[in-house]
Motif scaffolding. Structure first.
Motif, mmCIF file in Angstrom:
data_model
loop_
_atom_site.group_PDB
_atom_site.id
_atom_site.type_symbol
_atom_site.label_atom_id
_atom_site.label_comp_id
_atom_site.label_asym_id
_atom_site.label_seq_id
_atom_site.Cartn_x
_atom_site.Cartn_y
_atom_site.Cartn_z
ATOM 1 N N PHE A 1 0.820 -1.221 0.000
ATOM 2 C CA PHE A 1 0.000 0.000 0.000
ATOM 3 C C PHE A 1 0.849 1.265 0.000
ATOM 4 N N THR A 2 2.131 1.092 -0.143
ATOM 5 C CA THR A 2 3.024 2.253 -0.052
ATOM 6 C C THR A 2 2.922 3.117 -1.310
ATOM 7 N N PRO A 3 2.870 4.418 -1.145
ATOM 8 C CA PRO A 3 2.875 5.295 -2.317
ATOM 9 C C PRO A 3 4.190 5.159 -3.094
ATOM 10 N N LYS B 1 1.151 2.788 -14.130
ATOM 11 C CA LYS B 1 -0.011 2.430 -13.308
ATOM 12 C C LYS B 1 -0.182 0.920 -13.267
ATOM 13 N N GLY C 1 1.892 -0.731 -10.891
ATOM 14 C CA GLY C 1 1.549 -0.519 -9.489
ATOM 15 C C GLY C 1 1.916 0.853 -8.949
ATOM 16 N N ALA C 2 2.265 1.776 -9.843
ATOM 17 C CA ALA C 2 2.628 3.111 -9.391
ATOM 18 C C ALA C 2 1.401 3.827 -8.833
ATOM 19 N N THR C 3 1.641 4.617 -7.797
ATOM 20 C CA THR C 3 0.564 5.405 -7.216
ATOM 21 C C THR C 3 0.255 6.600 -8.113
ATOM 22 N N GLY C 4 1.306 7.224 -8.597
ATOM 23 C CA GLY C 4 1.122 8.391 -9.437
ATOM 24 C C GLY C 4 2.416 8.743 -10.123
ATOM 25 N N TRP C 5 2.406 9.858 -10.799
ATOM 26 C CA TRP C 5 3.615 10.233 -11.534
ATOM 27 C C TRP C 5 3.780 11.736 -11.516
ATOM 28 N N LYS D 1 0.251 14.653 -1.840
ATOM 29 C CA LYS D 1 -0.891 13.816 -2.208
ATOM 30 C C LYS D 1 -0.836 12.452 -1.551
ATOM 31 N N VAL D 2 0.344 12.041 -1.157
ATOM 32 C CA VAL D 2 0.460 10.664 -0.671
ATOM 33 C C VAL D 2 0.974 10.506 0.760
ATOM 34 N N ALA E 1 3.062 16.695 -5.281
ATOM 35 C CA ALA E 1 2.822 15.267 -5.473
ATOM 36 C C ALA E 1 3.020 14.503 -4.173
ATOM 37 N N LEU F 1 5.909 6.710 -6.462
ATOM 38 C CA LEU F 1 5.734 7.736 -7.502
ATOM 39 C C LEU F 1 6.800 7.607 -8.582
#
Lengths: 688, 120
Positions: free
Chosen positions: B75-77, B94, B97-101, B117-118, B114, B79
């Motif tokens: 569950f770790t962010p 994604k 398994g990336a949380t975001g970019w 956000k996490v 960013a 990026l």
């Protein structure tokens, strides 16, 4: 809080130049028609890193060029375009161009904008030639694409109702709905209602799944795009609806501006927009990188140092203990301890010096590229062999030896190695060999440049030297002396110097540069077989072998390498010229005598007969230094006068002797100047 | 304040990311490639990982795939710091398994936006 990124600019330049070297090497190893995907990946990555950094620092010209470069490289590695010789050459030219752009940025100078524009156009042309569908513009068009959907939503002023229903797996992406709601609240005032109807009974609850959904009312003049950006990372992991808030009653329009003051909304939306690209550009456009130089040190060397300091500490504590309850019967132990201390100190000194040492591959690295270019230019075939790449050299020496090396290699390519046809005629392999060796020998580094070309014609060189009046007719000279003529400025500046087997242009400069490093260059050649240049360089610039001598009550040092001879002057050989100048007959020649006592304003002139003289050489000029007493020879550590005091003509620096006193180190070239200023006729030619 | 792992093969980029995060009160460990990062992530638990995409030894996408396999990082962010704004690349991230970019050029404010956000 703003953070100044320019402090990282130096690191960026360093890694970029390294990256460019890697790209260049990769490109040179590439063969047309045989794409090596691994290699292309490495080259791509280097370009990519430069682009990333350049964007951050606002180096727009670099960003633009790397962007185009990347597009082409990407197509090559995907196999969409073919690797051609033209392509490789264009890529190499791009590397050059990037290098000069970055150098200009680093040094705060102007790069040639035309060159960059040219290369950019050629890169674009090459991409377009392979592909007409314009897919190369994909990246550039992307930003516009994502914002297109937002055109319809400049915000009705009344706010938005957002329905957010995450998929159960949302947590597994690392996203947290709470953070998203918090971010929304930064855009304007929000009212959140949570729908927990799908929440199962506690025993059935899987805490890893997200089963809640939310409806959020966001008030204020917020652009739809800003909301989409909040949910950008999760748009595929949820169902999202964004609708304008419907006015609940007849005239609720007044409520909106109240709840969300406009300036706030505007500023919250801004950083995500295109403005973000502009900021770094402004930050760094005026800033030049500091020119402080740094050095990369192998961690092994540092570990060694730490080990040695450890030993030093042990020795020191041993001596301490010995000193605390010392009796004469422990004398031997004390002597052992002191010997150990000396060993430790020397090792430590050597290892500290080694930190400044860098492998010669640093200087070699630009040669393959140059040879590659010259082969094309001259229509010759040459196999470049680089040996002894691990040989280490002081960083300063290394930086200064590059130009002479480049010059010598260029000369060997241009004038030494014959064109393939001629080589075939002579029964030699068509491909010539250019071999570089580097190795340690004594306290010196030797760098050899060997070619198997036409060699230097001894007779023609001799004729040239005669024509130029450099030697007497009929005098016999050794090969060494004859070949040494090619370093003579009189020959090298001659218009037809290239006739002398081509060698000679600027060779005097090469020799002067090497001399300035405390080194020497010799040449040997066999006609028809090839030529060998050997450069001898001191291991380091900060330590030199010196001859100590006394003038008055001061001790001075002269570099051992410049000493030709020390002698006791014979009365009959001292000649007085008009004025005050004195000459000494030495090896069939007359050399000026410099009375150091006089020069250093010490008392006492007197007769020179039976006095001591040290004959020193600098740039083929010889001079006799009159000294009071010769002392020992020893290695001295040079301390710069310039950085500790100010530059003083005639002195190369100072050093601290074993007894703690300071001794000045003579600079022969400077001394000659000083003497000349005093007495204008004190030159070698005075006897003519 | 969070403990963050920053991964990039470019030293200047590493320095900038680390510096920015530290200025904002986070603690940072950095790594020059995916492989080194994976080793470090196994030795200690990070609250978030920020990684470049294009790196030698192990690229950022593979790193994220590998991290997601570890129980500690489900569950770790995670990026991605990328120069590619192309949608395919984001999708690839994604899917891994990336949380975001975050899209380069690197900008401290964007990075902190960013990160906010996490992690807190």
């Amino acid at each position: 809080m703003s953070i100044d990124m320019n402090q990282f600019l130096q690191t960026f330049f360093e890694e970029s130049f390294e990256g460019l070297d890697d790209m260049e090497n990769g490109l040179l190893n590439m063969t047309a028609g045989e794409p090596d995907v691994e290699q292309l990946n490495d080259i791509f990555r280097a370009a990519h890193s430069i682009k990333g950094g350049a964007g951050t620092f606002g180096l727009n010209s670099v960003t633009d060029l790397t962007h185009k470069l990347e597009t082409l490289l990407d197509r090559l590695r995907e196999g969409e375009s073919e690797v051609t010789t033209d392509g490789i050459n264009l890529l190499l030219a791009s590397v050059d161009c990037l290098r000069s752009l970055l150098q200009a940025e680093r040094d705060g100078t102007e790069a040639d904008p035309q060159q960059a524009a040219d290369i950019t156009t050629r890169l674009a042309a090459m991409v377009d030639a392979d592909d007409d569908d314009g897919s190369s513009d994909g990246n550039a068009g992307d930003d516009a694409g994502s914002s297109a959907t937002a055109d319809d939503g400049s915000g009705p002023g009344g706010g938005w109702r957002i329905g957010f229903t995450p998929e159960p797996h949302l947590f597994m992406t690392g996203n947290d709905p709470l953070r998203l709601l918090e971010e929304l609240s930064e855009l304007g005032e929000i009212q959140v209602s949570c729908d927990s109807s799908s929440l199962p009974a506690l025993p059935d609850l899987d805490p890893e799944e997200c089963v809640l959904s939310w409806t959020i009312d966001l008030y204020g003049d917020v652009e739809r795009q800003a909301i989409e950006e909040v949910f950008e990372w999760v748009e595929d992991d949820c169902s999202l609806t964004i609708e304008p808030l419907e006015p609940a009653g007849g005239d609720t329009t007044t409520a909106a501006p109240e709840t969300a003051p406009e300036p706030e909304a505007a500023s919250a939306g801004e950083p995500a927009g295109d403005d973000a690209h502009q900021k770094p550009a402004q930050q760094s456009s005026g800033g030049n990188a500091s020119t402080s130089s740094s050095i990369r040190v192998d961690t092994g060397k540092i570990d060694n140092l730490i080990d040695m300091v450890g030993e030093l500490v042990i020795t020191q504590s041993m001596l301490n203990e010995l000193g605390e309850n010392f009796t004469m019967d422990k004398l031997e132990k004390l002597q052992d301890g002191l010997a150990q201390l000396e060993r430790n100190t020397r090792e430590l000194q050597e290892n500290v010096m080694r930190i400044r040492m860098v492998p010669i591959s640093f200087a070699y690295s630009r040669l393959p590229r140059m040879v590659h270019d010259l082969m094309r230019q001259l229509g010759k075939k040459v196999d470049l062999q680089l040996n002894g790449e691990e040989t280490e050299l002081d960083k300063t020496v290394m930086e200064k030896i590059i130009d002479p090396l480049v010059h010598l290699v260029r000369n060997a390519m241009d004038h030494g190695i014959e064109p393939p046809e001629k080589r075939a005629e002579l029964g030699k392999p068509e491909t010539g060999t250019l071999e570089m060796n580097a190795y340690h020998k004594g306290g010196y580094i030797v760098i050899e440049i060997n070619d198997d070309g036409g060699g230097i014609s001894r007779d023609r060189l001799l004729n040239k030297a005669r024509e130029a009046g450099l030697m007497e007719n009929g005098s016999e000279l050794s090969d060494e002396q004859v070949f040494d003529f090619i370093f003579h400025p009189g020959l090298s500046t001659h218009d037809e110097a290239t006739d002398v087997s081509g060698r000679g242009v600027g060779m005097d400069v090469v020799k002067r540069n090497i001399k300035a490093l405390g080194g020497n260059i010799t040449v040997n050649s066999t006609p028809g077989k090839g030529t060998r240049f050997a450069i001898h360089l001191p291991l380091t610039l900060s330590i030199l072998d010196g001859q100590l001598f006394r003038v008055g009550d001061q001790v001075y040092v002269v570099p051992l390498i410049s000493i030709m001879e020390s002698l006791q002057m014979q009365g009959g050989k001292i000649k007085r010229m008009a004025g005050t100048s004195e000459l000494y007959e030495w090896r069939d020649d007359y050399i000026p005598i410099i009375r150091l006592r006089e020069l250093f304003n010490e008392a006492g002139g007197g007769d020179l007969e039976n006095e001591l003289m040290v004959v020193v050489e600098e740039d083929d000029r010889y001079v006799g230094l009159h000294v009071d007493e010769l002392l020992g020879q020893q290695q001295v550590v040079i301390k710069s006068l310039k950085s500790n005091y100010r530059p003083v003509t005639g002195f190369a620096g100072a050093t601290i002797l074993g007894n703690g006193t300071v001794a000045l180190i003579l600079d022969i070239a400077g001394l000659l100047e000083l003497a000349q200023a005093r007495d204008e006729v004190l030159t070698k030619g005075a006897n003519n | 304040m969070a403990n963050i792992l920053a991964v990039d093969d470019s030293a200047s980029m590493r320095q900038m990311v680390s510096h920015t995060l530290k200025q904002n009160g986070h603690s940072v460990v950095d790594a020059p490639d995916g492989k080194a990062a994976l080793d470090k992530a196994k030795q200690q638990k990070f609250d978030a990982v920020i990684t470049d995409v294009n790196m030698p030894n192990m690229d950022g996408i593979t790193l994220i795939k590998e991290l997601r396999k570890l129980p500690n990082y489900r569950f770790t962010p995670l990026l991605l710091l990328t120069t590619e704004s192309a949608p395919e690349k984001k999708q690839e991230g994604k899917a891994a398994g990336a949380t975001g970019w975050l899209v380069k050029p690197f900008d401290p404010e964007k990075l902190m936006g960013a990160v906010r956000k996490v992690v807190r």
